[in-house]
Each structure stands twice: as structure tokens, then as C-alpha cells.
Scaffold this motif. Structure first.
Motif, PDB file in Angstrom:
ATOM      1  N   ARG A 192      62.265 123.978  73.933  1.00 22.70           N
ATOM      2  CA  ARG A 192      63.518 123.594  73.271  1.00 22.70           C
ATOM      3  C   ARG A 192      64.704 123.779  74.225  1.00 22.70           C
ATOM      4  NH1 ARG A 192      62.481 121.890  68.532  1.00 22.70           N
ATOM      5  NH2 ARG A 192      60.810 122.755  67.243  1.00 22.70           N
ATOM      6  N   ARG A 193      64.691 124.831  75.005  1.00 17.37           N
ATOM      7  CA  ARG A 193      65.729 124.999  76.022  1.00 17.37           C
ATOM      8  C   ARG A 193      65.637 123.862  77.046  1.00 17.37           C
ATOM      9  NH1 ARG A 193      70.733 126.262  77.818  1.00 17.37           N
ATOM     10  NH2 ARG A 193      70.694 126.966  79.984  1.00 17.37           N
ATOM     11  N   GLY A 194      64.420 123.509  77.440  1.00 19.22           N
ATOM     12  CA  GLY A 194      64.247 122.403  78.367  1.00 19.22           C
ATOM     13  C   GLY A 194      64.728 121.089  77.791  1.00 19.22           C
ATOM     14  N   GLN A 195      64.500 120.881  76.500  1.00 20.85           N
ATOM     15  CA  GLN A 195      64.974 119.670  75.850  1.00 20.85           C
ATOM     16  C   GLN A 195      66.496 119.579  75.927  1.00 20.85           C
ATOM     17  OE1 GLN A 195      63.928 119.202  71.661  1.00 20.85           O
ATOM     18  NE2 GLN A 195      64.174 116.983  71.851  1.00 20.85           N
ATOM     19  N   TYR A 196      67.142 120.692  75.653  1.00 25.61           N
ATOM     20  CA  TYR A 196      68.603 120.694  75.737  1.00 25.61           C
ATOM     21  C   TYR A 196      69.071 120.337  77.148  1.00 25.61           C
ATOM     22  CZ  TYR A 196      73.389 122.378  76.041  1.00 25.61           C
ATOM     23  OH  TYR A 196      74.753 122.457  76.284  1.00 25.61           O
ATOM     24  N   LEU A 197      68.450 120.926  78.158  1.00 32.99           N
ATOM     25  CA  LEU A 197      68.862 120.671  79.531  1.00 32.99           C
ATOM     26  C   LEU A 197      68.577 119.234  79.951  1.00 32.99           C
ATOM     27  CD1 LEU A 197      67.638 123.997  81.167  1.00 32.99           C
ATOM     28  CD2 LEU A 197      70.028 123.288  80.893  1.00 32.99           C
ATOM     29  N   VAL A 198      67.378 118.746  79.676  1.00 31.95           N
ATOM     30  CA  VAL A 198      66.984 117.408  80.117  1.00 31.95           C
ATOM     31  C   VAL A 198      67.753 116.319  79.383  1.00 31.95           C
ATOM     32  CG1 VAL A 198      65.074 115.743  80.157  1.00 31.95           C
ATOM     33  CG2 VAL A 198      64.694 118.099  80.883  1.00 31.95           C
ATOM     34  N   GLU A 199      67.874 116.457  78.061  1.00 32.48           N
ATOM     35  CA  GLU A 199      68.531 115.419  77.270  1.00 32.48           C
ATOM     36  C   GLU A 199      70.047 115.532  77.311  1.00 32.48           C
ATOM     37  OE1 GLU A 199      66.986 115.180  73.312  1.00 32.48           O
ATOM     38  OE2 GLU A 199      64.898 115.025  73.976  1.00 32.48           O
ATOM     39  N   ILE A 290      62.564 123.363  81.703  1.00 35.89           N
ATOM     40  CA  ILE A 290      62.513 121.915  81.940  1.00 35.89           C
ATOM     41  C   ILE A 290      61.068 121.461  82.094  1.00 35.89           C
ATOM     42  CG2 ILE A 290      63.061 120.108  83.627  1.00 35.89           C
ATOM     43  CD1 ILE A 290      65.715 121.600  84.128  1.00 35.89           C
ATOM     44  N   ALA A 291      60.284 122.242  82.840  1.00 34.30           N
ATOM     45  CA  ALA A 291      58.870 121.920  83.028  1.00 34.30           C
ATOM     46  C   ALA A 291      58.124 121.929  81.694  1.00 34.30           C
ATOM     47  CB  ALA A 291      58.240 122.906  84.007  1.00 34.30           C
ATOM     48  N   ALA A 292      58.409 122.906  80.850  1.00 28.85           N
ATOM     49  CA  ALA A 292      57.745 122.995  79.549  1.00 28.85           C
ATOM     50  C   ALA A 292      58.072 121.777  78.699  1.00 28.85           C
ATOM     51  CB  ALA A 292      58.166 124.278  78.833  1.00 28.85           C
ATOM     52  N   TYR A 293      59.308 121.345  78.732  1.00 29.13           N
ATOM     53  CA  TYR A 293      59.710 120.160  77.969  1.00 29.13           C
ATOM     54  C   TYR A 293      59.015 118.905  78.502  1.00 29.13           C
ATOM     55  CZ  TYR A 293      62.642 116.272  76.399  1.00 29.13           C
ATOM     56  OH  TYR A 293      63.086 115.088  75.874  1.00 29.13           O
TER      57      TYR A 293
END
Length: 302
Positions: A192-199, A290-293
Motif C-alpha cells: 500500500r505504501r508502494g502504491q501511494y509512491l508509484v501512483e 515500490i517493489a512489493a507494489y
């Protein structure tokens, strides 16, 4: 009869013009959101700065070290719609030195300039619209600590009809959305943190997602790769369906974002090398997020 028809046509033209004017009007953040903007923290804002890759577009090409913090703009972004020139965003009056946090937030999250014009979407506010307002305030606080640099940048090289900014208001109705792009069932906190960063701030989809003929991202093929807007090759698919990174582990992706080296010991080139310069400044847990997302997004085959 002819006179009545003429009157009707004039009325229809007036109503149509008024409807277009209202529909295409710049829409700013609501008063309640702006009233709740917190005091920005420059230390946190530095991390937002690197996550957003601000130096890659707003510092002089080839800048290294402290020069990457001199945000005089002037980078030319070639697209099918024309060539856009990045502005000075240093804290000089020629940049954003006279801006308020409210003006900055509206620019970042709504693509509206302080004087009420639509910004061209070469400025990735369609991604920044998903940012938290606190992160925007932190970024603003950090930018105000950077060296002021004098100088205005050249005008964009964009021909009609793309130069008609009012039409961007209709484009925003189609493509400006603050909601998450993909739904991930049972996502971990890291994803979810990765989603925020990527999107949001890292705006990865702006390059890695194909676009419609209107220039908006095709979210049905999110992160599935796209033609290079500069005309040289393609931007790769970075979903689990990719032939390039589909077999990479989360650790491989996180290491690549830090070092620029692939599992095959190839190295990042082109604009991705710039991305790595920025991502390497993030905490390790953010690169891991980010990798997890990227391992959790829907796979899109090539």
C-alpha cells in the motif's frame, strides 16, 4: 422564418459556448482542504522531492551533486503534442518564490496556475492528484530552502489546437482523478505504501503506461509499457507479465532502484538512470515498498 432560425442558432451557439466555458473552467482544491493544509516540514519534504524526481526535470541536464538542487528549469520534453519546457521552480521570484502554499497545492494537485490557467499535463499533476496534502506542504517547505535561481524559461513549442489551454479543462474531466488506479486485494502495508509512491509522487505510470490518442493514460494497461515520447525505443512493461522484469524478485527490483544494476548485471540507461539517482535517496523501506507494489499489480502481457 429565416430570422427566427438565425436567432435560434445564435442562442444555441451562446448556450454551447457558455456550457463549454463552465465545463472547462479551472477547478481548484476546495476551501476545506486548503484550510487544513499543515505546516510543511522541510526534512520530510526532501524525501518527497526525491520520490517525485523533481531534479530530473527542473535542474539543468547533466547536473550532479549540489547542482541538482538548482531548479532553474529549461529542460525540453518532446511529445507528440509539441515540446514543453520545464519551468523555474526555485524560490526566486522568477520561479515560485512569490507563491503561497495554496497556489502550490493547486498547481500540484489540480494543474492550475496561480493566475488561474490550466497547466499542460506534461506536468504530471494527474499523478500528483493522488498525493496527500501534507506531503505537498512538506515538499513546498523543502523547495523554499533551495538556492534561488534567476531566469525565466522559454515558451513551450506547441501548435494549435494543443496550445488552447481552455480545452485542457475538458481533458481533465476525463483524466484527472485522485482515486487509486488499481485495487489490490489483501495488500500488505508495504504494497500500500508502494502504491501511494508509484501512483502518486513517483508518477511511474506517466512513462510506463500507454496513452490514448488524447494523451491520457490507458489505465486498463497500467504499467504495461509505452512508446518513448522522445521517439527512441519503448518504455518497458513493469508488471508481473513483463518479459523484462516479470521474473525479478522484490529484492531484485529494490536493488535496481538503488544501484541501477539488473540481476543480469546490466545497468540502467536513459531516463531510468535519472530515476535511479532519485530513488537511491529514498529510505530502503520505500524502495522495498515500490517493489512489493510492482509484484502485486495485475499482470499485463506484452
Amino acid at each position: 422564418m429565416i430570422r427566427k432560425l438565425a436567432v435560434i442558432l445564435v442562442l444555441l451557439a451562446f448556450v454551447g459556448g457558455l456550457a463549454f466555458w463552465l465545463a472547462s473552467s479551472p477547478r481548484r482544491l476546495d476551501a476545506a482542504t486548503l484550510a487544513a493544509v499543515p505546516e510543511g516540514d522541510a526534512a520530510r519534504g526532501e524525501l518527497v522531492f526525491w520520490a517525485g524526481g523533481c531534479a530530473s526535470c527542473h535542474a539543468a541536464p547533466g547536473s550532479e551533486g549540489e547542482a541538482r538542487l538548482q531548479l532553474s528549469g529549461g529542460v525540453e520534453l518532446a511529445t507528440p503534442f509539441g515540446t514543453f519546457v520545464t519551468p523555474n521552480i526555485s524560490p526566486h521570484p522568477d520561479g515560485i518564490g512569490g507563491w503561497s502554499i495554496e497556489e502550490f497545492a493547486n498547481a500540484m494537485m489540480r494543474g492550475v496556475s496561480p493566475d488561474g490557467r490550466h497547466y499542460f499535463p506534461a506536468f504530471p499533476y494527474t499523478s500528483y492528484a493522488r498525493m496527500e496534502i501534507g506531503d505537498v506542504a512538506d515538499l513546498f517547505a523543502f523547495l523554499r530552502t533551495l538556492p534561488p535561481v534567476a531566469g525565466e524559461t522559454p515558451a513551450h513549442q506547441v501548435a494549435f489546437p494543443y496550445s488552447f489551454r481552455r480545452g485542457i479543462g475538458l481533458w481533465k474531466l476525463l483524466y484527472l482523478d485522485s482515486e487509486p488506479i488499481v485495487a489490490i486485494a489483501d495488500a500488505s502495508d508495504a504494497a500500500r505504501r508502494g502504491q501511494y509512491l508509484v501512483e502518486g509522487p513517483s508518477h511511474c505510470g506517466e512513462c510506463h503506461t500507454p496513452r490514448s490518442f488524447l494523451g491520457g493514460m490507458d489505465k486498463s494497461r497500467w504499467l504495461a509499457g509505452a512508446p518513448n515520447p522522445a521517439g527512441r525505443g519503448t518504455i518497458p512493461n513493469i508488471t508481473p507479465g513483463s518479459s523484462d522484469i516479470g521474473s525479478w524478485s522484490e529484492a531484485d527490483i529494490a536493488n535496481f532502484l538503488e544501484t541501477g544494476f539488473t540481476p543480469e548485471f546490466d545497468s540502467a540507461g536513459g531516463q531510468m538512470a535519472e530515476v535511479v539517482k532519485n530513488q537511491a535517496n529514498l529510505p530502503a523501506e520505500d524502495r522495498a515498498a515500490i517493489a512489493a507494489y510492482l509484484r502485486a499489480v495485475p499482470a499485463v502481457s506484452e
